[in-house]
Design an enzyme around this catalytic site. Structure first.
Site, PDB file in Angstrom:
ATOM      1  N   ASP A  13      -2.555  -7.076   1.679  1.00 32.41           N
ATOM      2  CA  ASP A  13      -1.381  -7.102   0.581  1.00 32.41           C
ATOM      3  C   ASP A  13      -0.339  -6.716   1.285  1.00 32.41           C
ATOM      4  OD1 ASP A  13      -2.416  -4.695   0.748  1.00 32.41           O
ATOM      5  OD2 ASP A  13      -2.610  -4.152  -1.495  1.00 32.41           O
TER       6      ASP A  13
ATOM      7  N   ASP B 185      -6.470  -4.897   3.905  1.00 32.98           N
ATOM      8  CA  ASP B 185      -6.784  -5.901   2.795  1.00 32.98           C
ATOM      9  C   ASP B 185      -5.878  -6.997   2.572  1.00 32.98           C
ATOM     10  OD1 ASP B 185      -4.936  -3.847   1.838  1.00 32.98           O
ATOM     11  OD2 ASP B 185      -5.728  -4.553  -0.377  1.00 32.98           O
TER      12      ASP B 185
ATOM     13  N   SER C   4      -7.161  -0.292   1.927  1.00 32.41           N
ATOM     14  CA  SER C   4      -6.034  -0.771   2.163  1.00 32.41           C
ATOM     15  C   SER C   4      -5.528  -0.476   3.771  1.00 32.41           C
ATOM     16  CB  SER C   4      -4.845  -0.448   1.421  1.00 32.41           C
ATOM     17  OG  SER C   4      -3.541  -1.112   1.531  1.00 32.41           O
ATOM     18  N   HIS C   5      -4.454   0.262   3.809  1.00 34.42           N
ATOM     19  CA  HIS C   5      -3.804   0.313   5.115  1.00 34.42           C
ATOM     20  C   HIS C   5      -4.314   1.584   6.049  1.00 34.42           C
ATOM     21  CE1 HIS C   5      -1.706   2.517   2.112  1.00 34.42           C
ATOM     22  NE2 HIS C   5      -1.314   3.430   3.076  1.00 34.42           N
TER      23      HIS C   5
ATOM     24  N   ARG D 199     -10.052   6.391  -3.073  1.00 34.37           N
ATOM     25  CA  ARG D 199     -10.131   6.266  -1.615  1.00 34.37           C
ATOM     26  C   ARG D 199     -10.699   7.938  -0.938  1.00 34.37           C
ATOM     27  NH1 ARG D 199      -4.665   3.181  -0.322  1.00 34.37           N
ATOM     28  NH2 ARG D 199      -5.179   1.563  -1.568  1.00 34.37           N
TER      29      ARG D 199
ATOM     30  N   THR E  16       5.752   3.679  -8.392  1.00 31.12           N
ATOM     31  CA  THR E  16       4.969   3.318  -7.465  1.00 31.12           C
ATOM     32  C   THR E  16       3.694   2.814  -7.837  1.00 31.12           C
ATOM     33  OG1 THR E  16       6.250   4.532  -5.871  1.00 31.12           O
ATOM     34  CG2 THR E  16       3.972   3.748  -5.047  1.00 31.12           C
TER      35      THR E  16
ATOM     36  N   GLU F 207       7.571  -3.429  -3.006  1.00 30.11           N
ATOM     37  CA  GLU F 207       8.057  -1.792  -2.892  1.00 30.11           C
ATOM     38  C   GLU F 207       8.170  -1.832  -1.460  1.00 30.11           C
ATOM     39  OE1 GLU F 207       4.051  -0.422  -5.740  1.00 30.11           O
ATOM     40  OE2 GLU F 207       3.761  -0.696  -3.639  1.00 30.11           O
TER      41      GLU F 207
ATOM     42  N   SER G  29       6.780   0.052   0.562  1.00 27.85           N
ATOM     43  CA  SER G  29       5.609   0.566   1.381  1.00 27.85           C
ATOM     44  C   SER G  29       5.246  -0.922   1.695  1.00 27.85           C
ATOM     45  CB  SER G  29       4.649   0.971   0.696  1.00 27.85           C
ATOM     46  OG  SER G  29       4.447   0.613  -0.445  1.00 27.85           O
TER      47      SER G  29
END
Length: 560
Positions: free
Chosen positions: A292, A290, A116-117, A24, A357, A376, A378
């Site tokens: 998830d 995304d 992702s986030h 990323r 993680t 998780e 998160s």
């Protein structure tokens, strides 16, 4: 169409090391000359000769640069002997959908385009990750090899003249260097929706959501935050389950997420929280870019921590047809996640695993038949139906529990706490800190807590005293393949079971994100306010880590 590949000379870029789930960086980094090409070539090279003649799935969350990256990937795959690509229409595929497609089509793997986030747009983030044949993120051995190759790459192969219209569903056939190459552009949601119908009782859920069962439609606010789940949410909740049209919002995937930060937590999903707090809603839910991750809230914005969400779903698994059919194996959580699910596992006599993680650590346990549910803190929850966390799946699981119990989300949680007790939990995120001082902080704290004299020390704050039982840098040995992951986060465990965890995140695109996790178990005092119950431990964590001195931060960026 007959095409020929070409070999292009290139030079390495520093820092192409995949983090917790892929590489990323800022968009401006990925759009540098040959940057994306280098990394994609290294993904293929890391898989060796097995890539020749293979089937790969390609798609992403629709963020800025997604379509361009799909085209680059197709050209490089064509030149490297890949036989076929399954590509989501317009490059759109949620991360759970990619995992499902890999497994259903017995593909060699998949390349997912997402950060992702993280926020999207030309000035924000982009990401690429590789998933293996089980549908899960590549293990450390593969990502380490990708990184090693990236430090020495000298050339990549590409078919410059390959042109694909990924806006049109259909099969595109080519001949590249005398071998067939196929790109099939597929409906982004069809396979995933059919998969969900195999897992859940859509008939019962339709009657519950539409109001056929109760006489009143479910009052829901499902927020896709302009990420990839919009298409899936519209098909499942509106078309399949009969939710009212105003139940879903922000369902158009946008390259910059419409200026939203698609991270489903109390800070970045504030619009959802405020709306549900002020309105007449039975459930609120949000997803990340995304698809998830998920956040669940009940009436009056009653917040369900991800740790509690995992534990509640574990308790009620048998109300979901998939688990009645396939059985219930073990449960697992990431190390920083509160141990609420452990208590459910103990009661049900199931194995419970604590892993580092990163979702890739769950995959081996699932493939070995020892794990069926994991999560998780998160905001990730999932099961062995795929090898990724799955936001939409988690919301369907909660709707199934609501339908099964006839109770509100708040009452479901209070009943759960009355049986098991409560793990109070919070996470403080300090985002985009300077990396070197953060490394110094972790190094200094590790020396402090691993000193033999640290064990048995007492710390006091606000009238509460805690005595250190265990302190270490968490390490994990996979019970299936015996692989070892070391230095996965600093833990201080106190004699009453309370914990402090400190680690640097691997999901940021720049700088460092410091994450501080606090959790404390209470058997009887289960209705307190989490921020008040955890304040003494928060003070002690800041004291032990000396976080303010090293980061210069007086407050976290995000509290969850």
């Amino acid at each position: 169409m007959t095409l020929k590949s070409a070999t292009v000379q290139t030079t390495p870029y520093e820092g192409q090391k995949p983090g917790t789930s892929g590489l990323r960086k800022k968009v401006k980094v990925f759009t540098q000359k040959n940057y994306t090409e280098n990394f994609v070539q290294c993904i293929l090279d890391a898989n060796g000769s097995a890539i020749s003649g293979s089937l790969l799935v390609v798609g992403g969350d629709g963020r800025y640069y997604c379509k361009e990256a799909v085209e680059i990937i197709a050209r490089i795959c064509a030149a490297n002997g890949v036989a076929k690509l399954l590509v989501g229409q317009n490059g759109i595929l949620s991360t759970p959908a990619v995992s499902s497609l890999i497994r259903h089509n017995k593909a060699y793997g998949g390349i997912i385009l997402t950060a992702s986030h993280n926020p999207g747009g030309p000035d924000n983030d982009f990401g690429i990750k590789f998933n293996c044949s089980n549908g899960g993120p590549a293990p450390d051995g593969v990502t380490d090899k990708i990184f090693q190759l990236s430090t020495a790459i000298k050339e990549y192969k590409i078919v410059e003249d390959l042109k694909i219209d990924i806006s049109k569903i259909g099969t595109n056939c080519y001949e590249v260097d005398g071998k067939p190459f196929v790109v099939e552009v597929i409906d982004s949601v069809e396979n995933y929706v059919n998969h969900m119908k195999e897992i859940f009782d859509f008939g019962k859920l339709h009657d519950f959501v539409s109001g056929k069962k109760t006489g009143t439609p479910l009052k829901a606010r499902i927020d896709s935050m302009n990420g990839v789940t919009g298409s899936y949410v519209r098909e499942i909740f509106l078309n399949c389950l009969g939710a009212t049209p105003d139940s879903v919002v922000h369902t158009t995937p946008l390259e910059d997420f419409g200026g939203l930060h698609p991270d489903p937590n109390l800070t970045y999903a504030k619009d959802l929280v405020d709306t549900v707090a002020k309105g007449d809603y039975d459930i609120g839910a949000a997803f990340d870019g995304d698809g998830d991750r998920n956040m669940i809230i009940g009436r009056n914005a009653f917040f369900v921590t991800p740790s509690d969400s995992l534990a509640v779903i574990a308790h009620y698994l048998e109300c979901i047809p998939y688990f009645r059919k396939n059985g219930i194996q073990g449960f697992a959580r990431s190390m920083p996640t509160a141990s609420a699910v452990d208590l459910v596992g103990q009661k049900l006599g199931k194995e419970v695993f604590e892993v580092p993680t990163g979702w890739k650590y769950f995959g081996n346990l699932m493939d070995a038949g020892r794990l069926c549910l994991c999560g998780e803190e998160s905001f990730g929850t999932g099961s062995n139906h795929i090898r990724e966390k799955d936001g939409v799946w988690a919301v369907l699981a909660w709707l199934s529990i609501m339908e099964h119990t006839g109770k509100s989300i708040e009452d479901i949680l209070k009943n759960h706490w009355s049986i098991y007790g409560r793990n109070y939990f919070t996470r403080y995120d300090y985002e985009e800190c300077e990396l070197e001082p953060c490394n110094q902080m972790i190094s200094t704290m590790e020396k402090t807590i691993t000193d033999p004299a640290f064990k048995g020390r007492e710390f006091s704050s606000l009238g509460k005293t805690y005595k250190v039982k265990v302190a270490d840098n968490f390490g994990y040995t996979d019970p299936v393949d015996k692989s070892v992951a070391s230095k996965q986060g600093l833990r201080v465990v106190f004699e009453d079971g309370s914990r402090i965890v400190m680690r640097l995140s691997g999901t940021g695109s720049s700088g460092a994100t410091v994450r501080m996790y606090i959790d404390s178990y209470e058997k009887d005092n289960v209705l307190g306010k989490a921020s008040e119950m955890l304040k003494p431990l928060i003070n002690i964590a800041l004291e032990i880590s000396d976080l303010q001195k090293f980061t210069g931060r007086t407050a976290p960026t995000v509290i969850t």
